[in-house]
Scaffold this motif. Structure first.
Motif, PDB file in Angstrom:
ATOM      1  N   TYR A 144      75.520  -5.022  55.459  1.00  0.00           N
ATOM      2  CA  TYR A 144      76.037  -4.111  56.486  1.00  0.00           C
ATOM      3  C   TYR A 144      75.015  -3.016  56.796  1.00  0.00           C
ATOM      4  CZ  TYR A 144      79.065  -0.819  58.914  1.00  0.00           C
ATOM      5  OH  TYR A 144      79.594   0.029  59.852  1.00  0.00           O
ATOM      6  N   LEU A 145      74.378  -2.455  55.763  1.00  0.00           N
ATOM      7  CA  LEU A 145      73.393  -1.407  55.991  1.00  0.00           C
ATOM      8  C   LEU A 145      72.193  -1.930  56.773  1.00  0.00           C
ATOM      9  CD1 LEU A 145      73.347   0.425  52.536  1.00  0.00           C
ATOM     10  CD2 LEU A 145      74.417   1.198  54.642  1.00  0.00           C
ATOM     11  N   LEU A 146      71.751  -3.136  56.434  1.00  0.00           N
ATOM     12  CA  LEU A 146      70.573  -3.678  57.105  1.00  0.00           C
ATOM     13  C   LEU A 146      70.865  -4.085  58.542  1.00  0.00           C
ATOM     14  CD1 LEU A 146      68.934  -5.865  54.287  1.00  0.00           C
ATOM     15  CD2 LEU A 146      68.495  -3.490  54.883  1.00  0.00           C
ATOM     16  N   GLN A 147      72.063  -4.556  58.812  1.00  0.00           N
ATOM     17  CA  GLN A 147      72.379  -5.077  60.142  1.00  0.00           C
ATOM     18  C   GLN A 147      72.953  -4.033  61.085  1.00  0.00           C
ATOM     19  OE1 GLN A 147      74.939  -8.464  59.601  1.00  0.00           O
ATOM     20  NE2 GLN A 147      73.460  -9.573  58.317  1.00  0.00           N
ATOM     21  N   HIS A 148      73.598  -2.981  60.557  1.00  0.00           N
ATOM     22  CA  HIS A 148      74.318  -2.061  61.436  1.00  0.00           C
ATOM     23  C   HIS A 148      73.921  -0.601  61.270  1.00  0.00           C
ATOM     24  CE1 HIS A 148      77.064  -5.326  62.515  1.00  0.00           C
ATOM     25  NE2 HIS A 148      77.167  -5.608  61.208  1.00  0.00           N
ATOM     26  N   VAL A 149      73.219  -0.239  60.209  1.00  0.00           N
ATOM     27  CA  VAL A 149      73.002   1.181  59.933  1.00  0.00           C
ATOM     28  C   VAL A 149      71.520   1.541  59.984  1.00  0.00           C
ATOM     29  CG1 VAL A 149      73.323   3.035  58.260  1.00  0.00           C
ATOM     30  CG2 VAL A 149      75.093   1.284  58.545  1.00  0.00           C
ATOM     31  N   ILE A 150      70.728   0.915  59.154  1.00  0.00           N
ATOM     32  CA  ILE A 150      69.319   1.290  59.007  1.00  0.00           C
ATOM     33  C   ILE A 150      68.519   0.841  60.216  1.00  0.00           C
ATOM     34  CG2 ILE A 150      67.241   0.917  57.629  1.00  0.00           C
ATOM     35  CD1 ILE A 150      69.029   0.657  55.196  1.00  0.00           C
ATOM     36  N   GLN A 151      67.667   1.737  60.703  1.00  0.00           N
ATOM     37  CA  GLN A 151      66.833   1.453  61.864  1.00  0.00           C
ATOM     38  C   GLN A 151      65.365   1.478  61.431  1.00  0.00           C
ATOM     39  OE1 GLN A 151      67.840   4.342  64.857  1.00  0.00           O
ATOM     40  NE2 GLN A 151      70.030   4.126  64.493  1.00  0.00           N
ATOM     41  N   ALA A 152      64.884   0.347  60.959  1.00  0.00           N
ATOM     42  CA  ALA A 152      63.498   0.221  60.513  1.00  0.00           C
ATOM     43  C   ALA A 152      62.861  -0.985  61.185  1.00  0.00           C
ATOM     44  CB  ALA A 152      63.414   0.079  58.994  1.00  0.00           C
ATOM     45  N   ALA A 153      61.596  -0.854  61.536  1.00  0.00           N
ATOM     46  CA  ALA A 153      60.913  -1.942  62.245  1.00  0.00           C
ATOM     47  C   ALA A 153      60.696  -3.148  61.341  1.00  0.00           C
ATOM     48  CB  ALA A 153      59.572  -1.447  62.797  1.00  0.00           C
ATOM     49  N   HIS A 154      60.368  -2.899  60.085  1.00  0.00           N
ATOM     50  CA  HIS A 154      60.094  -3.995  59.152  1.00  0.00           C
ATOM     51  C   HIS A 154      60.943  -3.798  57.905  1.00  0.00           C
ATOM     52  CE1 HIS A 154      56.695  -5.250  61.619  1.00  0.00           C
ATOM     53  NE2 HIS A 154      56.299  -3.992  61.642  1.00  0.00           N
ATOM     54  N   ILE A 155      61.658  -4.845  57.530  1.00  0.00           N
ATOM     55  CA  ILE A 155      62.521  -4.825  56.352  1.00  0.00           C
ATOM     56  C   ILE A 155      62.181  -6.028  55.494  1.00  0.00           C
ATOM     57  CG2 ILE A 155      64.891  -4.928  55.485  1.00  0.00           C
ATOM     58  CD1 ILE A 155      65.805  -3.594  58.049  1.00  0.00           C
ATOM     59  N   ILE A 177      70.415  -0.474  45.615  1.00  0.00           N
ATOM     60  CA  ILE A 177      71.873  -0.475  45.745  1.00  0.00           C
ATOM     61  C   ILE A 177      72.471  -0.886  44.405  1.00  0.00           C
ATOM     62  CG2 ILE A 177      73.847  -1.423  47.004  1.00  0.00           C
ATOM     63  CD1 ILE A 177      71.958  -2.003  49.317  1.00  0.00           C
ATOM     64  N   ASN A 178      73.419  -0.111  43.927  1.00  0.00           N
ATOM     65  CA  ASN A 178      74.068  -0.413  42.657  1.00  0.00           C
ATOM     66  C   ASN A 178      74.889  -1.701  42.769  1.00  0.00           C
ATOM     67  OD1 ASN A 178      74.833   0.011  39.972  1.00  0.00           O
ATOM     68  ND2 ASN A 178      76.723   1.070  40.579  1.00  0.00           N
ATOM     69  N   GLY A 179      74.646  -2.621  41.837  1.00  0.00           N
ATOM     70  CA  GLY A 179      75.393  -3.866  41.824  1.00  0.00           C
ATOM     71  C   GLY A 179      74.620  -5.067  42.320  1.00  0.00           C
ATOM     72  N   THR A 180      73.424  -4.873  42.858  1.00  0.00           N
ATOM     73  CA  THR A 180      72.621  -5.992  43.335  1.00  0.00           C
ATOM     74  C   THR A 180      71.263  -5.974  42.651  1.00  0.00           C
ATOM     75  OG1 THR A 180      71.614  -7.026  45.269  1.00  0.00           O
ATOM     76  CG2 THR A 180      71.787  -4.641  45.285  1.00  0.00           C
ATOM     77  N   ASN A 181      70.740  -7.145  42.396  1.00  0.00           N
ATOM     78  CA  ASN A 181      69.446  -7.267  41.726  1.00  0.00           C
ATOM     79  C   ASN A 181      68.307  -7.458  42.711  1.00  0.00           C
ATOM     80  OD1 ASN A 181      70.135  -9.794  42.593  1.00  0.00           O
ATOM     81  ND2 ASN A 181      69.701 -10.841  40.659  1.00  0.00           N
ATOM     82  N   ARG A 182      68.455  -6.939  43.914  1.00  0.00           N
ATOM     83  CA  ARG A 182      67.416  -6.992  44.935  1.00  0.00           C
ATOM     84  C   ARG A 182      67.212  -5.602  45.520  1.00  0.00           C
ATOM     85  NH1 ARG A 182      69.707 -11.970  45.032  1.00  0.00           N
ATOM     86  NH2 ARG A 182      68.306 -13.750  45.324  1.00  0.00           N
ATOM     87  N   ALA A 183      65.959  -5.258  45.732  1.00  0.00           N
ATOM     88  CA  ALA A 183      65.614  -3.982  46.348  1.00  0.00           C
ATOM     89  C   ALA A 183      65.159  -4.220  47.777  1.00  0.00           C
ATOM     90  CB  ALA A 183      64.517  -3.285  45.553  1.00  0.00           C
ATOM     91  N   VAL A 184      65.469  -3.272  48.636  1.00  0.00           N
ATOM     92  CA  VAL A 184      65.137  -3.372  50.051  1.00  0.00           C
ATOM     93  C   VAL A 184      63.945  -2.462  50.345  1.00  0.00           C
ATOM     94  CG1 VAL A 184      65.968  -3.098  52.407  1.00  0.00           C
ATOM     95  CG2 VAL A 184      67.543  -3.856  50.612  1.00  0.00           C
ATOM     96  N   VAL A 185      62.899  -3.018  50.960  1.00  0.00           N
ATOM     97  CA  VAL A 185      61.708  -2.268  51.323  1.00  0.00           C
ATOM     98  C   VAL A 185      61.765  -1.965  52.816  1.00  0.00           C
ATOM     99  CG1 VAL A 185      59.199  -2.268  51.408  1.00  0.00           C
ATOM    100  CG2 VAL A 185      60.378  -3.367  49.498  1.00  0.00           C
ATOM    101  N   LEU A 186      61.681  -0.695  53.155  1.00  0.00           N
ATOM    102  CA  LEU A 186      61.758  -0.241  54.542  1.00  0.00           C
ATOM    103  C   LEU A 186      60.405   0.313  54.949  1.00  0.00           C
ATOM    104  CD1 LEU A 186      65.160   1.645  54.204  1.00  0.00           C
ATOM    105  CD2 LEU A 186      64.803  -0.704  54.940  1.00  0.00           C
ATOM    106  N   SER A 187      59.937  -0.087  56.117  1.00  0.00           N
ATOM    107  CA  SER A 187      58.625   0.332  56.599  1.00  0.00           C
ATOM    108  C   SER A 187      58.707   1.739  57.172  1.00  0.00           C
ATOM    109  CB  SER A 187      58.123  -0.644  57.664  1.00  0.00           C
ATOM    110  OG  SER A 187      56.893  -0.205  58.200  1.00  0.00           O
TER     111      SER A 187
END
Length: 550
Positions: A144-155, A177-187
């Motif tokens: 939800y954060l990646l598709q509707h909230v965060i505005q970054a050119a490269h994810i 994010i607590n509960g997931t074993n993946r981190a999101v890199v924002l440009s």
């Protein structure tokens, strides 16, 4: 008295020359043998060398865990010792889900981070997509954060702590994010640098007046602006264990020779170094023969020169943080040509190019020819010229070799001083210093007027060479040519020329002969080497083009 001193110095010079003629070859052979052994030892020790040698090696080499607290503890232990590393804690889904934003303050774009990442996250209410009123899962929150909230050119999504640290230190922002074993890199890198200006080291009369800058993405954009072709390929690399310098390999996919391309890739992948501050680090590691005086990689800060090389089938290497691009492979004609040779009509372009070859010969051999004629081969001079030179040297207490070396070293010191000083002061030091010292030396009877003329002509000829790297190589070789002439006369110049020719014929740049198209002989390619034929007669392909190898 002066004649006795001069005769003693001349005898000492002959004895020293005879001794050096026997000692120098053995000494150089031993030095080359030692350097080659050192290089082999370094290659063998690369696999045994520990990356960085810090205590964080075992900590950083682990996957991202579902627990946010565990991930933050690891990151704080690895990079939290620095005061500019920021850890921002947030919550979404009405406080049900904790997240953290990690970044380095001086590397990120603060306004973009605040307006497009932090503020939209803080304004999120309930995560849509959760069933009924139950708490949304960590994966649902992330999507939800990646598709509707965060505005970054490269994810990008990473699964390793080491990848997170690498992205943070390169100017990106990591979202945990607590509960997931993946981190999101924002440009969110801050790419503010100097504006596009005219190149300082490669001025042209006709043509574009814009050069590369220190931002890699902007430099690639300058190439894209000139080559609107889908065959233009860019391959990214990261070189430097500590600096993590971004490097891009640029080439035309349909023009580049695959064998040369694979060799360049192999050498880039084999580079093991802690820090890359400038493209010169990569150049020195990748060159074929690091013991050679001649450059085997071409450097430029002009986009049009790089575009011309790409259209010839050559390869460009761009490095972040420097405006200097590398071009491989190279031959002697590539260093003797300038971009505006192709912008002018072919007759002026050919004339200027021939002048550069003549200037290279003057810069390399003129002082040594003067030394040989004065010291040993007087009979080769016309009688009137010999009398004129002898009258000018009357009262000079030093042999011609010492006189020439003294003046050449003085010119090199003035040149270096003028280069390092501020521009207005440097120009004054170079011009006034040369005039004053030359005139004072002649009036004091230390040097002859003819020697001042020869040194000045030699210095100006070295400036006429199109590439600085080739010019400085000729300046260094000039001293060896002068010493050879001072010891053996005209025979020393001939032997030195044979040695340089043999070395050039043997030298290669990424598998391409350095003397191409003269050796091996390819007369078809001479139309863009010594002379510059009209544009309709020039082929798009060159010796580097894979069409030429078929």
């Amino acid at each position: 008295m002066l004649q006795q001193i001069s005769s003693s110095i001349l005898n000492l010079q002959l004895w020293v020359g005879a001794i050096l003629a026997f000692i120098v070859p053995f000494g150089l052979s031993y030095v080359f043998y030692w350097l080659k052994n050192q290089r082999k030892r370094r290659r063998k020790g690369r696999d045994k060398r520990v990356d960085g040698g810090t205590k964080g090696k075992s900590i950083i080499d682990q996957p991202v865990r579902p627990s946010l607290e565990d991930n933050l503890l690891v990151l704080k232990e690895v990079i939290g010792h620095s005061s500019d590393v920021r850890f921002r804690s947030l919550s979404v889904d009405e406080g049900r889900r904790n997240i953290a934003v990690v970044y380095i303050e001086g590397l990120v774009n603060q306004s973009a981070l605040q307006d497009h990442i932090i503020r939209p996250i803080m304004e999120v209410g309930r995560i849509r997509g959760a069933q009924d009123e139950t708490e949304a899962s960590a994966e649902q929150t992330k999507q939800y954060l990646l598709q509707h909230v965060i505005q970054a050119a490269h994810i990008n999504v990473v699964t390793n702590i080491e990848q997170c640290v690498r992205e943070i230190v390169t100017g990106n922002t990591v979202l945990l994010i607590n509960g997931t074993n993946r981190a999101v890199v924002l440009s969110t890198p801050k790419e503010k640098g100097r504006s596009i200006d005219e190149p300082v080291t490669e001025a042209v009369i006709r043509g574009a007046h814009e050069g590369f800058v220190e931002i890699l993405s902007l430099n690639i954009g300058l190439l894209r602006k000139r080559i609107k072709d889908h065959q233009l390929s860019v391959i990214p690399y990261t070189i430097g264990r500590r600096s993590l310098t971004a490097v891009s390999l640029v080439f035309m996919n349909d023009l580049c020779d695959e064998a040369i391309l694979n060799e360049v890739k192999r050498r880039l992948n084999s580079i093991e170094i802690d820090n890359v501050l400038e493209s010169g680090y990569i150049e020195q590691i990748m060159e074929d023969n690091y013991l050679s005086f001649f450059p085997q990689v071409q450097t430029t800060e002009r986009p049009d020169r790089v575009v011309g090389a790409l259209m010839e089938g050559r390869i460009a290497i761009l490095t972040d943080g420097t405006p200097m691009a590398l071009i491989v492979p190279v031959t002697i004609p590539t260093f003797m040509s300038a971009p505006d040779d192709y912008y002018e009509r072919w007759l002026p372009g050919t004339f200027v190019r021939l002048l550069r070859y003549l200037a290279a010969g003057i810069a390399l051999f003129l002082p040594s020819i003067y030394i040989a004629m004065i010291s040993y081969n007087h009979g080769l001079l016309p009688t009137k010229l010999a009398i004129s030179i002898a009258s000018g040297r009357e009262g000079v207490p030093f042999p011609s070799l010492f006189e020439a070396l003294m003046m050449e070293i003085t010119i090199e010191i003035l040149r270096e001083a003028g280069l390092r000083l501020p521009k207005p002061i440097g120009q004054a030091v170079g011009i006034v210093g040369g005039l004053v010292i030359g005139q004072a030396a002649v009036q004091a009877g230390i040097v002859s007027p003819v020697m001042v003329i020869i040194v000045a002509l030699t210095a100006m000829s070295s400036f006429a060479i199109a590439q600085y790297e080739m010019g400085i190589s000729i300046r260094l070789l000039r001293f060896f040519s002068m010493i050879s002439a001072g010891i053996f006369g005209i025979y020393g110049i001939v032997l030195f020329g044979i040695f340089i020719t043999a070395h050039l014929v043997k030298l290669k740049s990424f598998g391409v002969p350095y003397t191409l198209p003269f050796g091996p002989m390819k007369p078809v390619e001479w139309k863009d080497s010594l002379i510059r034929m009209p544009i309709p007669f020039l082929n798009i392909g060159t010796p580097f083009n894979k069409k030429k190898h078929k």
